[in-house]
Design an enzyme around this catalytic site. Sequence first.
Site, PDB file in Angstrom:
ATOM      1  N   GLY B  40      45.696  41.242  51.172  1.00 22.79           N
ATOM      2  CA  GLY B  40      45.242  41.162  49.686  1.00 22.79           C
ATOM      3  C   GLY B  40      45.307  39.835  49.111  1.00 22.79           C
ATOM      4  N   ALA B  44      49.167  39.187  43.221  1.00 20.06           N
ATOM      5  CA  ALA B  44      50.328  39.444  44.159  1.00 20.06           C
ATOM      6  C   ALA B  44      50.083  38.567  45.520  1.00 20.06           C
ATOM      7  CB  ALA B  44      50.859  40.735  44.335  1.00 20.06           C
ATOM      8  N   HIS B 266      44.680  55.514  31.005  1.00 22.06           N
ATOM      9  CA  HIS B 266      44.739  54.353  29.665  1.00 22.06           C
ATOM     10  C   HIS B 266      43.724  54.913  28.687  1.00 22.06           C
ATOM     11  CE1 HIS B 266      43.684  50.678  27.605  1.00 22.06           C
ATOM     12  NE2 HIS B 266      44.502  49.986  28.647  1.00 22.06           N
ATOM     13  N   ARG B 330      50.719  53.817  26.060  1.00 23.29           N
ATOM     14  CA  ARG B 330      49.444  54.359  26.641  1.00 23.29           C
ATOM     15  C   ARG B 330      49.345  55.873  26.963  1.00 23.29           C
ATOM     16  NH1 ARG B 330      48.352  49.383  30.899  1.00 23.29           N
ATOM     17  NH2 ARG B 330      47.688  48.080  29.318  1.00 23.29           N
ATOM     18  N   GLU B 425      50.719  45.835  42.738  1.00 22.32           N
ATOM     19  CA  GLU B 425      50.591  47.358  42.277  1.00 22.32           C
ATOM     20  C   GLU B 425      50.915  48.319  43.474  1.00 22.32           C
ATOM     21  OE1 GLU B 425      46.929  48.139  39.940  1.00 22.32           O
ATOM     22  OE2 GLU B 425      47.226  50.112  40.145  1.00 22.32           O
TER      23      GLU B 425
HETATM   24  C1  LIG Z   1      40.280  46.852  33.951  1.00 19.67           C
HETATM   25  C2  LIG Z   1      41.683  46.626  34.266  1.00 19.67           C
HETATM   26  C3  LIG Z   1      42.351  45.739  33.405  1.00 19.67           C
HETATM   27  C4  LIG Z   1      43.549  45.505  33.462  1.00 19.67           C
HETATM   28  N1  LIG Z   1      44.314  44.710  32.580  1.00 19.67           N
HETATM   29  C5  LIG Z   1      45.488  44.091  32.601  1.00 19.67           C
HETATM   30  C6  LIG Z   1      46.159  43.325  31.744  1.00 19.67           C
HETATM   31  O1  LIG Z   1      45.629  42.929  30.776  1.00 19.67           O
HETATM   32  N2  LIG Z   1      47.380  42.875  31.801  1.00 19.67           N
HETATM   33  C7  LIG Z   1      47.986  43.556  33.111  1.00 19.67           C
HETATM   34  O2  LIG Z   1      49.116  43.130  33.137  1.00 19.67           O
HETATM   35  N3  LIG Z   1      47.554  44.316  34.005  1.00 19.67           N
HETATM   36  C8  LIG Z   1      46.307  44.646  33.650  1.00 19.67           C
HETATM   37  N4  LIG Z   1      45.827  45.394  34.744  1.00 19.67           N
HETATM   38  C9  LIG Z   1      46.443  45.791  35.790  1.00 19.67           C
HETATM   39  C10 LIG Z   1      46.379  44.558  36.727  1.00 19.67           C
HETATM   40  O3  LIG Z   1      45.127  44.369  36.739  1.00 19.67           O
HETATM   41  C11 LIG Z   1      46.478  45.211  38.319  1.00 19.67           C
HETATM   42  O4  LIG Z   1      47.471  45.874  38.497  1.00 19.67           O
HETATM   43  C12 LIG Z   1      46.810  43.889  39.043  1.00 19.67           C
HETATM   44  O5  LIG Z   1      46.037  42.889  38.773  1.00 19.67           O
HETATM   45  C13 LIG Z   1      47.077  44.410  40.669  1.00 19.67           C
HETATM   46  O6  LIG Z   1      47.083  43.087  41.260  1.00 19.67           O
HETATM   47  P1  LIG Z   1      47.457  43.139  42.751  1.00 19.67           P
HETATM   48  O7  LIG Z   1      47.575  41.720  43.622  1.00 19.67           O
HETATM   49  O8  LIG Z   1      48.675  44.039  43.107  1.00 19.67           O
HETATM   50  O9  LIG Z   1      46.276  43.949  43.682  1.00 19.67           O
HETATM   51  P2  LIG Z   1      44.654  43.738  43.445  1.00 19.67           P
HETATM   52  O10 LIG Z   1      44.306  42.675  42.524  1.00 19.67           O
HETATM   53  O11 LIG Z   1      43.922  44.855  43.293  1.00 19.67           O
HETATM   54  O12 LIG Z   1      44.324  43.099  44.905  1.00 19.67           O
HETATM   55  C14 LIG Z   1      44.166  43.844  45.928  1.00 19.67           C
HETATM   56  C15 LIG Z   1      43.751  43.007  47.161  1.00 19.67           C
HETATM   57  O13 LIG Z   1      44.199  43.599  48.308  1.00 19.67           O
HETATM   58  C16 LIG Z   1      42.734  43.610  49.109  1.00 19.67           C
HETATM   59  N5  LIG Z   1      42.717  45.056  49.943  1.00 19.67           N
HETATM   60  C17 LIG Z   1      42.875  46.116  49.324  1.00 19.67           C
HETATM   61  N6  LIG Z   1      42.639  47.087  50.417  1.00 19.67           N
HETATM   62  C18 LIG Z   1      42.665  46.476  51.514  1.00 19.67           C
HETATM   63  C19 LIG Z   1      42.484  46.856  52.984  1.00 19.67           C
HETATM   64  N7  LIG Z   1      42.551  47.995  53.312  1.00 19.67           N
HETATM   65  N8  LIG Z   1      42.320  45.657  53.808  1.00 19.67           N
HETATM   66  C20 LIG Z   1      42.330  44.533  53.552  1.00 19.67           C
HETATM   67  N9  LIG Z   1      42.432  43.949  52.158  1.00 19.67           N
HETATM   68  C21 LIG Z   1      42.442  45.040  51.301  1.00 19.67           C
HETATM   69  C22 LIG Z   1      41.740  43.426  48.431  1.00 19.67           C
HETATM   70  O14 LIG Z   1      40.578  42.917  48.938  1.00 19.67           O
HETATM   71  C23 LIG Z   1      42.276  42.555  47.177  1.00 19.67           C
HETATM   72  O15 LIG Z   1      42.153  41.290  47.351  1.00 19.67           O
HETATM   73  C24 LIG Z   1      44.364  45.866  34.404  1.00 19.67           C
HETATM   74  C25 LIG Z   1      43.810  46.948  35.447  1.00 19.67           C
HETATM   75  C26 LIG Z   1      42.456  47.006  35.063  1.00 19.67           C
HETATM   76  C27 LIG Z   1      41.867  48.070  36.183  1.00 19.67           C
END
Ligand SMILES: Cc1cc2nc3c(=O)[nH]c(=O)nc-3n(C[C@H](O)[C@H](O)[C@H](O)COP(=O)(O)OP(=O)(O)OC[C@H]3O[C@@H](n4cnc5c(N)ncnc54)[C@H](O)[C@@H]3O)c2cc1C
Lengths: 254, 637
Positions: B40, B44, B266, B330, B425
């Site tokens: 990912g 994060a 949301h 929310r 997340e």
């Molecule tokens: C439209 C929207 C608006 C938002 N706005 C806000 C905001 O204003 N403020 C806030 O704090 N939060 C916001 N959030 C929430 C926040 O964006 C997310 O919770 C956060 O960005 C998640 O980050 P992450 O690094 O955990 O995962 P992600 O950014 O979802 O990254 C997941 C990664 O894992 C990889 N991956 C997934 N499954 C696999 C697999 N099986 N094999 C290999 N790779 C995989 C993907 O390719 C990606 O690189 C928002 C969410 C949405 C949907």
Amino acid sequence: MIKTINLTLKIWRQETSGAKGQLETYHASNISTDMSFLEMIDTINEQLTLDGKDPIAFDHDCREGICGMCGAVVNGRPHGPEKGTTLCQLHMRHFSDGDTVVVEPWRSRAFPVIKDLAVDRSAMDQIIQAGGYISVNTGGAPEANTIPIPQDTAEMAMDAAACIGCGACVASCPNASAMLFTGAKISHLALLPQGKPEAARRALAMVSKMDGLGFGNCTNERECEAECPKEISITNIARLNREFIKAGFFSSIM
Amino acid sequence: MQLDTKIPGGPLTEKWDRHRFELKLVNPANKRKFDVIVVGTGLAGGSASASLAELGYNVKTFCIQDSPRRAHSIAAQGGINAAKNYKNEGDSIWRLFYDTIKGGDFRAREANVYRLAQVSNNIIDQCVAQGVPFARDYGGLLANRSFGGAQVARTFYARGQTGQQLLLGAYSALMRQVADGQVTLFPRRELLDIVVVNGQARGIVARNLVTGEIETHSAHAVVLSTGGYGNIYFLSTNAMGCNVSAIFKAYKKGAGFANPCFTQIHPTCVPVHGTYQSKLTLMSESLRNDGRVWVPKNPGDKRPPRQIPESERDYYLERKYPSFGNLVPRDVASRNSKHQCDQGKGVGDTGLAVFLDFADAIKCDGKDLIEQKYGNLFSMYEKITAEDPYETPMMIYPAVHYTMGGLYVDYNLMSTIDGLFVLGEANFSDHGANRLGASALMQGLADGYFIIPYTIGGYLAGTPLSEINTSHQAFVDTALIAKERISKLLSVNGNRTVDYYHRKLGLIMWEYCGMTRNDHGLVTARKMIQELREEFWENVIVPGINLNFNQSLERAGRVADFLEFGELMIIDALARKESCGCHFNEAFQTEENEAKRDDDHFKYVATWEFKGDELEPVLHKEQLAFENVELTQRSYK
Ligand SMILES: Cc1cc2nc3c(=O)[nH]c(=O)nc-3n(C[C@H](O)[C@H](O)[C@H](O)COP(=O)(O)OP(=O)(O)OC[C@H]3O[C@@H](n4cnc5c(N)ncnc54)[C@H](O)[C@@H]3O)c2cc1C
Ligand code: SF4
Ligand code: FES
């Protein structure tokens, strides 16, 4: 109320990177004008699947114009006819009943086709690897408000930083140049005080990487600016050139 | 399965310092001897990969998209919180901690949340140093806005593209490490399974999405940062590729899954408008700072909004919650929209929408100011709906947005499988039963920049790890199982598409395990999912071949996992006989229709252990201790 249209689509089909491709014709009927262009292709794909045929491959993810994953050339225009709009945000209400729509992948030596409309844009990551960053390790940052940045400067940097890395600028350029993309990153960082110490080295490294990867030169055709879904300004290319010349000038002492 | 939180002793405010001091360190010269897999590249995973590589570890980084810069984090609009108190409003680490615990309806761990608030300020410093172009005031200092129900302005933002800019910051740091050879990048790869050797996570099986080849990769530790699973509902604000597969596979390998039923809906999204629809678009909740939410007082009133006189409108949030008004959290805002629509007061063609009206704000502040604040959101809305929100009120409806549940992790962010760390997340850790706005970005970056770099060192330095590579039998066996599943998916050859099943599953989850739940519905839904899953394996059609770019096959694998995981969400929802935060069981509500917690019996993290495909999962409870905050009934009146 709900309006629907019928379209004839000519879509580029290419099995693999090495295979020969060709345009194939599809008929899309009862397409709601509220659909996005990608949802229209989804509909065709559902039917192809049920008919036992191979669905059309295309890249997409966010479907809200920010990830830069989607893109195809629609009737000769990257991301289609609407200004400042990615393909995923293009809605079918911009087409008319009976239209013929030609859909092709990005075409550039630096972007080989993977399958159908999906291309390999890793060359853009390589341009960033060459210097599209500020060299700061985690933990080494000073308190954020120690460097005030004039609001106008910050806004200009943000204008450049809004690039989504989709590659439409390359696809639209007669020379397949990546100058708008590269210029946007160089500008974003060079405008900010944090980015200044490395500005010269960055400009030299990124431009020479871009050349090495087979992207063409900029001859001021301005197609990139017209087709960029984020309306990145061509002034960023001028800024790139300035940084590049400055860098060349100082390179003897670097 | 033994749950051990590993929360360090001592006062809350000193735990993290103390822990960092007590953690074993890897000698700098030895770091290069350790390989770490990061799956990912969102906030994060991107920040973790870069930071670990800077320390000298050999990092292998994987993502589904063609470039790490496209992870779903890119779509976040609103902003990121930090306790800088630049506005002199009395904000502090303690206040951010308290708000997050309370906002999560007292179902998160104090120690983790306090640490999150502590490092929030470092995140802003780090991002500014990387060149993230945050919004600034006229004097050139960083601007803040208030967001999602917070009574202090602590949210940092970059227009409506905060997630994009933060991710590009992490991505640039990652690219710098790729150039240095410290990170090897594997884009267009999908994790299919975790490889566990002697109880330790030692690698992964992944599919090369371009060639279809199954690859195995070994390492000394594995970090999952694969995001949330909101896409189980088919329609959500998540990007199309978001999935549960990576963490679900880890669950089946022995990682506990915590609070799977906690999903956030949301309140401000563009309503559903057709059956062909593939996703829902979020309209940033910052809009609620100036927009007023209302419905017609009379059910079935279909007049255009401007023809409905003030006296016949119900600004129900302002009426019911005079002190928070349109800015209630929310979960409260979403349930209230549903409540209004259930009474027949919903607007638009489908009756499943409420108005978000800017007329008063425009009258008061002028169109220019409103445009400056929300211009990009208004134009996004107009692109989708062909309606001009400056002239006619927006229509909004709740949509699935975020999943608080995720793999169980201890204070070190390690799951119940040794050496398997989970960030962002994908873990359950900081948001309890409801996440506050602008705190997911904060958590993702906290985990990646400032927590995992220390805690993984503690693990690697203190754990005997045998020398193995991918020729080890565990790799061979795990890869074989993954291949067999792909063959099975391709060979069903039925007559319904993957999307057909995904949509059906989504509707079941939305109806019975969405904004409100009840035991009868949940029991019904569980049965429906079992039937749907059975039908999927008999009747799905997955076109194409394995050894090629095959997006139908990718989706089929993810939907097959959702079809199993949905049941776990329902089991969890049924087991929690209370309402809290986003989990609203109709049988447990206050007289004012608010979520009614049962702290005596459910003040715990529900962690599920997989026991086998045919067996019920087993519940393990981490009792939450609240030593620093007093448990109160949330009230936004
Ligand atoms: C439209 C929207 C608006 C938002 N706005 C806000 C905001 O204003 N403020 C806030 O704090 N939060 C916001 N959030 C929430 C926040 O964006 C997310 O919770 C956060 O960005 C998640 O980050 P992450 O690094 O955990 O995962 P992600 O950014 O979802 O990254 C997941 C990664 O894992 C990889 N991956 C997934 N499954 C696999 C697999 N099986 N094999 C290999 N790779 C995989 C993907 O390719 C990606 O690189 C928002 C969410 C949405 C949907
Ligand atoms: S400059 Fe515009 S067209 Fe080029 S990659 Fe960036 S967003 Fe796309
Ligand atoms: S799918 Fe993300 S920009 Fe189009």
